[in-house]
Scaffold this motif. Structure first.
Motif, PDB file in Angstrom:
ATOM      1  N   GLY A 111      -1.740   3.352 -13.943  1.00  0.00           N
ATOM      2  CA  GLY A 111      -3.145   3.725 -13.967  1.00  0.00           C
ATOM      3  C   GLY A 111      -3.696   3.893 -15.365  1.00  0.00           C
ATOM      4  O   GLY A 111      -4.873   3.594 -15.622  1.00  0.00           O
ATOM      5  N   ARG A 112      -2.856   4.357 -16.292  1.00  0.00           N
ATOM      6  CA  ARG A 112      -3.307   4.543 -17.668  1.00  0.00           C
ATOM      7  C   ARG A 112      -3.780   3.220 -18.268  1.00  0.00           C
ATOM      8  O   ARG A 112      -4.767   3.179 -19.012  1.00  0.00           O
ATOM      9  CB  ARG A 112      -2.157   5.122 -18.500  1.00  0.00           C
ATOM     10  CG  ARG A 112      -2.371   5.049 -20.012  1.00  0.00           C
ATOM     11  CD  ARG A 112      -1.240   5.747 -20.761  1.00  0.00           C
ATOM     12  NE  ARG A 112      -1.167   5.327 -22.151  1.00  0.00           N
ATOM     13  CZ  ARG A 112      -1.983   5.719 -23.115  1.00  0.00           C
ATOM     14  NH1 ARG A 112      -2.973   6.550 -22.821  1.00  0.00           N
ATOM     15  NH2 ARG A 112      -1.848   5.288 -24.353  1.00  0.00           N
TER      16      ARG A 112
ATOM     17  N   ALA B  88       0.812  -1.220   0.000  1.00  0.00           N
ATOM     18  CA  ALA B  88       0.000   0.000   0.000  1.00  0.00           C
ATOM     19  C   ALA B  88       0.845   1.270   0.000  1.00  0.00           C
ATOM     20  O   ALA B  88       0.292   2.375  -0.028  1.00  0.00           O
ATOM     21  CB  ALA B  88      -0.927  -0.001   1.211  1.00  0.00           C
ATOM     22  N   ASP B  89       2.158   1.135   0.017  1.00  0.00           N
ATOM     23  CA  ASP B  89       3.066   2.277   0.197  1.00  0.00           C
ATOM     24  C   ASP B  89       3.678   2.691  -1.141  1.00  0.00           C
ATOM     25  O   ASP B  89       4.453   1.932  -1.744  1.00  0.00           O
ATOM     26  CB  ASP B  89       4.165   1.889   1.191  1.00  0.00           C
ATOM     27  CG  ASP B  89       4.961   3.083   1.687  1.00  0.00           C
ATOM     28  OD1 ASP B  89       5.019   4.103   0.973  1.00  0.00           O
ATOM     29  OD2 ASP B  89       5.539   2.981   2.783  1.00  0.00           O
ATOM     30  N   ALA B  90       3.356   3.892  -1.610  1.00  0.00           N
ATOM     31  CA  ALA B  90       3.860   4.373  -2.899  1.00  0.00           C
ATOM     32  C   ALA B  90       5.366   4.617  -2.890  1.00  0.00           C
ATOM     33  O   ALA B  90       5.966   4.840  -3.945  1.00  0.00           O
ATOM     34  CB  ALA B  90       3.128   5.657  -3.297  1.00  0.00           C
ATOM     35  N   ARG B  91       5.989   4.557  -1.724  1.00  0.00           N
ATOM     36  CA  ARG B  91       7.449   4.707  -1.670  1.00  0.00           C
ATOM     37  C   ARG B  91       8.167   3.429  -2.111  1.00  0.00           C
ATOM     38  O   ARG B  91       9.388   3.434  -2.274  1.00  0.00           O
ATOM     39  CB  ARG B  91       7.886   5.084  -0.250  1.00  0.00           C
ATOM     40  CG  ARG B  91       7.381   6.442   0.211  1.00  0.00           C
ATOM     41  CD  ARG B  91       7.740   6.686   1.665  1.00  0.00           C
ATOM     42  NE  ARG B  91       7.084   5.719   2.549  1.00  0.00           N
ATOM     43  CZ  ARG B  91       7.314   5.645   3.863  1.00  0.00           C
ATOM     44  NH1 ARG B  91       8.184   6.471   4.440  1.00  0.00           N
ATOM     45  NH2 ARG B  91       6.680   4.749   4.603  1.00  0.00           N
TER      46      ARG B  91
ATOM     47  N   ALA C 198      -2.649  -0.699  -5.046  1.00  0.00           N
ATOM     48  CA  ALA C 198      -2.870  -0.317  -6.446  1.00  0.00           C
ATOM     49  C   ALA C 198      -2.691  -1.485  -7.410  1.00  0.00           C
ATOM     50  O   ALA C 198      -3.298  -1.509  -8.480  1.00  0.00           O
ATOM     51  CB  ALA C 198      -1.919   0.817  -6.827  1.00  0.00           C
ATOM     52  N   HIS C 199      -1.862  -2.456  -7.044  1.00  0.00           N
ATOM     53  CA  HIS C 199      -1.582  -3.578  -7.941  1.00  0.00           C
ATOM     54  C   HIS C 199      -2.380  -4.829  -7.585  1.00  0.00           C
ATOM     55  O   HIS C 199      -2.073  -5.915  -8.091  1.00  0.00           O
ATOM     56  CB  HIS C 199      -0.089  -3.906  -7.919  1.00  0.00           C
ATOM     57  CG  HIS C 199       0.746  -2.959  -8.719  1.00  0.00           C
ATOM     58  ND1 HIS C 199       1.036  -3.165 -10.046  1.00  0.00           N
ATOM     59  CD2 HIS C 199       1.330  -1.788  -8.380  1.00  0.00           C
ATOM     60  CE1 HIS C 199       1.784  -2.170 -10.494  1.00  0.00           C
ATOM     61  NE2 HIS C 199       1.967  -1.326  -9.500  1.00  0.00           N
TER      62      HIS C 199
ATOM     63  N   LEU D 172      -9.542  -1.161 -17.723  1.00  0.00           N
ATOM     64  CA  LEU D 172      -9.862  -2.566 -17.478  1.00  0.00           C
ATOM     65  C   LEU D 172     -10.723  -2.773 -16.241  1.00  0.00           C
ATOM     66  O   LEU D 172     -11.460  -3.758 -16.149  1.00  0.00           O
ATOM     67  CB  LEU D 172      -8.573  -3.375 -17.323  1.00  0.00           C
ATOM     68  CG  LEU D 172      -7.666  -3.467 -18.558  1.00  0.00           C
ATOM     69  CD1 LEU D 172      -6.343  -4.101 -18.169  1.00  0.00           C
ATOM     70  CD2 LEU D 172      -8.339  -4.267 -19.665  1.00  0.00           C
ATOM     71  N   VAL D 173     -10.604  -1.859 -15.273  1.00  0.00           N
ATOM     72  CA  VAL D 173     -11.246  -2.069 -13.969  1.00  0.00           C
ATOM     73  C   VAL D 173     -12.743  -2.316 -14.107  1.00  0.00           C
ATOM     74  O   VAL D 173     -13.300  -3.251 -13.520  1.00  0.00           O
ATOM     75  CB  VAL D 173     -10.976  -0.862 -13.045  1.00  0.00           C
ATOM     76  CG1 VAL D 173     -11.838  -0.955 -11.785  1.00  0.00           C
ATOM     77  CG2 VAL D 173      -9.505  -0.799 -12.665  1.00  0.00           C
ATOM     78  N   GLY D 174     -13.422  -1.490 -14.892  1.00  0.00           N
ATOM     79  CA  GLY D 174     -14.864  -1.626 -15.034  1.00  0.00           C
ATOM     80  C   GLY D 174     -15.295  -2.898 -15.726  1.00  0.00           C
ATOM     81  O   GLY D 174     -16.467  -3.301 -15.639  1.00  0.00           O
ATOM     82  N   ARG D 175     -14.363  -3.556 -16.413  1.00  0.00           N
ATOM     83  CA  ARG D 175     -14.689  -4.787 -17.139  1.00  0.00           C
ATOM     84  C   ARG D 175     -14.456  -6.041 -16.298  1.00  0.00           C
ATOM     85  O   ARG D 175     -14.731  -7.145 -16.757  1.00  0.00           O
ATOM     86  CB  ARG D 175     -13.867  -4.845 -18.433  1.00  0.00           C
ATOM     87  CG  ARG D 175     -14.269  -3.757 -19.428  1.00  0.00           C
ATOM     88  CD  ARG D 175     -13.284  -3.670 -20.589  1.00  0.00           C
ATOM     89  NE  ARG D 175     -13.774  -2.846 -21.675  1.00  0.00           N
ATOM     90  CZ  ARG D 175     -13.650  -1.531 -21.743  1.00  0.00           C
ATOM     91  NH1 ARG D 175     -13.038  -0.881 -20.760  1.00  0.00           N
ATOM     92  NH2 ARG D 175     -14.124  -0.844 -22.768  1.00  0.00           N
ATOM     93  N   PHE D 176     -13.894  -5.873 -15.095  1.00  0.00           N
ATOM     94  CA  PHE D 176     -13.624  -7.021 -14.222  1.00  0.00           C
ATOM     95  C   PHE D 176     -14.307  -6.860 -12.861  1.00  0.00           C
ATOM     96  O   PHE D 176     -13.805  -7.339 -11.860  1.00  0.00           O
ATOM     97  CB  PHE D 176     -12.114  -7.200 -14.030  1.00  0.00           C
ATOM     98  CG  PHE D 176     -11.427  -7.827 -15.213  1.00  0.00           C
ATOM     99  CD1 PHE D 176     -11.310  -9.195 -15.321  1.00  0.00           C
ATOM    100  CD2 PHE D 176     -10.910  -7.035 -16.225  1.00  0.00           C
ATOM    101  CE1 PHE D 176     -10.683  -9.776 -16.421  1.00  0.00           C
ATOM    102  CE2 PHE D 176     -10.275  -7.598 -17.328  1.00  0.00           C
ATOM    103  CZ  PHE D 176     -10.169  -8.976 -17.427  1.00  0.00           C
TER     104      PHE D 176
END
Length: 402
Positions: free
Chosen positions: A102-103, A61-64, A345-346, A108-112
């Motif tokens: 994210g691009r 969860a850490d973007a660092r 995010a992943h 894809l998110v809405g399709r899964f």
């Protein structure tokens, strides 16, 4: 538990003979010393192995901590020397950070979604029934990986992407070869190149003549052909290998735990918790890595910028501070929640599809063949090596009373 910082001696670490479902003993021992250990790299640098549930979740969860491929400068198995690791090819978003990640992920998110994947349940039931019919007609014994575990997710992901029916057999063989870490280098490169070539042709065909599938929908976006090819490769690799190995290894685990198997057969309402427990217990996607973008305090230790951190999903999902009796397969477990699909995010994009396939296929198999059992002693079941990205069985011979 002690406070001393553990150092792993080797990587990858072999599993104990006779324990096909448990993480390697040295990783379990490392977790007993604490949730983070030193991990020596091939070039003399030091990295880290995170084995505890809370710490693995926090890194995810850490973007660092970055997923970028080009930051993988050190590795426990590979001495890169002066070789620069290139960035991930366009579209292969698993090895990217925001905003590039994210691009590719956003369209894809809405399709899964859960709703969309549940709409596929009837088709999964049909595909499953067809393969069980074929197994029953052929009669015992059967090799479950090729007869059942592999073709079901293969057909579903190919249909989602719009791979023509006549191409699926050849296409699946190519993917199997380049995902198999035991393939020789020449075969691996040839299969990877053939898959890339096929996907490029498929993208071009969908752009010219769209059909009712995910890839055709994406050709209506601003994504280039090269980006669509990379995205397709990621979806195929993720959608095929993980679920196929969960179906086969999950069946193996249930056959070795007859009380759990009997409970699942007796009570269909246990199907969903059983699938989640198998995901936790087996954790076939066992290890991922991140690279620190800056100095980060983690588990009381400073992770220097540029240092790679390996995340052990299988020990995190067996963490005694998170789960009661973590090494026990318990399909009625109350302390649910696992990291088998990652976090942050992943987190796995196709997790809802995998759940639908598992919830349909596993009980259908077990109910169709009430006397299903191994056709060889358990110790003779061929397992994938620890070097494989996805753990599982190479072959699972089964039989039943015809």
């Amino acid at each position: 538990m002690t406070d001393s910082l553990h150092t792993l001696t080797t990587y990858p670490i072999a599993r104990q003979p006779g324990c096909p479902f448990d993480p390697p003993a040295e990783l379990i021992e490392a977790r007993e010393h604490g949730p983070i250990s030193r991990l020596p790299f091939a070039d003399g640098h030091q990295g880290w192995m995170v084995t505890g549930f809370d710490l693995v979740r926090s890194v995810l969860a850490d973007a660092r901590f970055s997923s970028r491929k080009e930051l993988m400068r050190h590795h426990p198995l590979i001495d890169f020397g002066d070789i620069e690791v290139p960035p991930a090819p366009p579209g292969e978003f698993l090895l990217m950070d925001a905003p590039q990640h994210g691009r590719y992920r956003k369209p894809l998110v809405g399709r899964f979604t859960v709703r969309r994947m549940r709409l596929l349940t009837e088709r999964v039931e049909q595909v499953t029934a067809e393969h069980l019919d074929a197994m029953e007609q052929a009669g015992p014994p059967a090799e479950l990986v090729t007869a059942f575990a592999k073709p079901i997710p293969a057909i579903m992901i190919c249909e989602l992407l719009g791979v023509p029916y006549e191409d699926r057999g050849r296409f699946q063989d190519q993917i199997d070869t380049f995902l198999d870490r035991e393939s020789n280098e020449e075969d691996l490169i040839a299969a990877y190149t053939a898959t890339q070539t096929y996907l490029a042709e498929l993208v071009a065909a969908k752009r010219a003549n769209p059909t009712d599938d995910l890839l055709s929908d994406l050709t209506d976006s601003d994504l280039s052909d090269e980006e669509l090819r990379g995205m397709s490769l990621i979806l195929l690799a993720a959608g095929l290998d993980t679920t196929a190995n969960m179906l086969a290894l999950g069946t193996f685990a249930l056959l070795q735990n007859p009380e759990q198997l009997a409970a699942l057969r007796a009570d269909p309402t246990l199907t969903e918790p059983a699938v989640e427990e198998l995901m936790r217990y087996l954790s076939v996607a066992k290890t991922f890595y991140r690279t620190a973008l800056e100095d980060v305090e983690l588990g009381g230790h400073t992770i220097k910028a540029g240092t790679m951190v390996f995340l052990s999903y299988n020990t995190a999902n067996r963490d005694p501070e998170r789960f009661t009796d973590p090494h026990l397969l318990d399909i009625q477990r109350q302390d649910g929640g696992h990291l088998a699909f990652g976090h942050g995010a992943h987190q796995c994009l196709g997790q809802q599809l995998a759940r639908v396939e598992m919830r349909v296929a596993l009980p259908a198999l077990l109910n169709r063949f009430p006397t299903l059992r191994l056709a060889v002693p358990a110790e003779q079941v061929a397992l994938r090596p620890e070097t494989a990205d996805i753990y599982g069985v190479k072959s699972l011979p089964v039989t039943w009373d015809a």
